[in-house]
Scaffold this active site. Structure first.
Site, short mmCIF file in Angstrom:
data_model
loop_
_atom_site.label_atom_id
_atom_site.label_comp_id
_atom_site.label_asym_id
_atom_site.label_seq_id
_atom_site.Cartn_x
_atom_site.Cartn_y
_atom_site.Cartn_z
CD GLU A 64 -3.03 5.55 6.79
OE1 GLU A 64 -2.98 5.69 5.34
OE2 GLU A 64 -2.20 5.17 7.29
CD GLU A 77 -3.62 -2.16 7.36
OE1 GLU A 77 -2.36 -2.41 6.96
OE2 GLU A 77 -4.22 -1.12 7.09
CB SER A 121 5.15 -1.46 12.14
OG SER A 121 4.75 0.09 12.31
CG HIS A 136 -5.83 2.08 5.21
ND1 HIS A 136 -5.54 3.19 5.85
CD2 HIS A 136 -4.55 1.40 4.99
CE1 HIS A 136 -4.22 2.91 6.28
NE2 HIS A 136 -3.85 1.74 5.78
CG ASN A 147 -1.75 1.10 1.60
OD1 ASN A 147 -1.96 2.22 0.58
ND2 ASN A 147 -2.13 1.31 2.61
CD1 TRP A 148 3.58 0.94 -2.88
CD2 TRP A 148 3.44 2.06 -4.97
NE1 TRP A 148 4.05 0.22 -3.76
CE2 TRP A 148 4.18 0.99 -5.21
CE3 TRP A 148 3.19 2.91 -6.02
CZ2 TRP A 148 4.67 0.71 -6.34
CZ3 TRP A 148 4.02 2.65 -7.02
CH2 TRP A 148 4.55 1.62 -7.38
CE LYS A 149 -0.13 3.25 4.58
NZ LYS A 149 -0.09 3.70 6.06
N GLY A 191 2.30 2.52 10.66
CA GLY A 191 3.15 3.59 10.58
C GLY A 191 4.01 4.30 11.79
N GLY A 197 2.76 -1.21 4.16
CA GLY A 197 2.83 0.51 3.85
C GLY A 197 4.32 0.91 3.89
N GLY A 198 4.86 1.43 4.71
CA GLY A 198 6.22 1.96 4.69
C GLY A 198 7.29 1.01 3.96
P1 PGA Z 1 2.82 0.61 7.68
O1 PGA Z 1 1.22 0.62 6.79
O2 PGA Z 1 3.31 -0.71 7.19
O3 PGA Z 1 3.45 1.69 7.07
O4 PGA Z 1 2.52 0.52 9.12
C1 PGA Z 1 0.33 -0.34 6.99
C2 PGA Z 1 -0.87 0.23 6.33
O5 PGA Z 1 -1.17 1.24 6.71
O6 PGA Z 1 -1.43 -0.36 5.34
#
Ligand code: PGA
Length: 251
Positions: free
Chosen positions: A98, A168, A214, A96, A9-11, A174, A235-236
């Site tokens: 966010e 999640e 994470s 998600h 997930n590149w966001k 993050g 994500g990251g």
């Molecule tokens: P993260 O994000 O790996 O940066 O914690 C995961 C996500 O939000 O899908």
């Protein structure tokens, strides 16, 4: 047998040039005998390009990070599920945390989005998870159950085969704080049990449940070794081809 899936997930990261370079690197570094189902969710604006790059390989498929709850029309700034499908997306990430937090996405809205995705033959990576205060006050089980049942249980058993669930915990996204393998496994088993209750053993056993928050090369192996953890939503660490490919090889 359910699939092992790793989804990036590149966001809202990477410009087009950087995104293309990352896809090239991921495709080059994935081993030819890769058995993991790999999904990449770039920004809408170069989803079409990423999907095209992946079309010539069986290694990776493209996903969108969201879709509109509406079919079409006067919804400035929104992107419909049919637009995503026409650009080559195979999956859409929905719910998600966010998006839930920043755009007030309710379980009801997500139910509508799931409907739009399915009408356009998109598979859904459906995210759920609790905040730290919910965990600390012990309401996280009920919260996750409501997220899943209120947005997904209108689906038939046949339709549910196109759902991937991603657990999640918001406190792990993050933050560098990963849920412990025991904490993650506990919730994954709980989710699978909810699915047994609604759809029976077979559907539940065949549903991939991903962990997100994470997740990185140093913890992926232990997480993925758990009985009910079938991969990750990353994500990251998905922004580095080395880290991401290592995670895909952590089963
Ligand atoms: P993260 O994000 O790996 O940066 O914690 C995961 C996500 O939000 O899908």
């Amino acid at each position: 047998m359910r699939k092992n899936i790793v989804a990036g997930n590149w966001k809202m990261n990477l410009n087009r040039t950087e995104g293309i370079a990352l896809v090239e690197d991921v495709l080059a570094k994935l081993p030819s005998d890769n058995n993991t189902h790999v999904v990449l969710a770039p920004s809408f604006v170069y989803l079409h390009k990423v999907a095209k790059m992946c079309a010539n390989t069986s290694k990776v498929v493209a996903a969108a990070q969201d879709c509109s709850a509406n079919k079409k029309g006067a919804f400035t700034g929104e992107v419909s599920a049919s637009m995503l499908a026409s650009c080559g997306a195979r999956y859409v990430v929905l719910g998600h945390s966010e998006k839930r937090a920043n755009f007030a996405e309710s379980n009801e809205i997500l139910k509508t989005k799931v409907g739009q995705a399915f009408r356009n033959d998109l598979k859904v990576i459906f995210c759920c998870g609790e905040s730290l205060s919910q965990r600390e006050s012990g309401v996280h089980f009920d919260w996750i159950k409501a997220q899943i049942s209120e947005s997904l249980f209108q689906l038939s058993s046949e339709e549910f085969k196109n759902i991937v669930v991603a657990y999640e915990p918001i406190w792990a996204i993050g933050t560098g704080v990963t849920a412990s393998t025991e904490q993650a496994q506990e919730i994954h088993a709980f989710i699978r049990n909810i699915l047994v209750g609604q759809y029976g053993e077979e559907v539940a056993e065949n549903t991939s449940i991903l962990y997100g928050g994470s997740c990185k090369p140093s913890n992926a192996k232990e997480l993925f070794a758990s009985q009910d953890i079938d991969g990750g939503l990353i994500g990251g660490a998905s922004l580095s081809s080395d880290d991401f490919v290592k995670i895909t090889q952590s089963f």
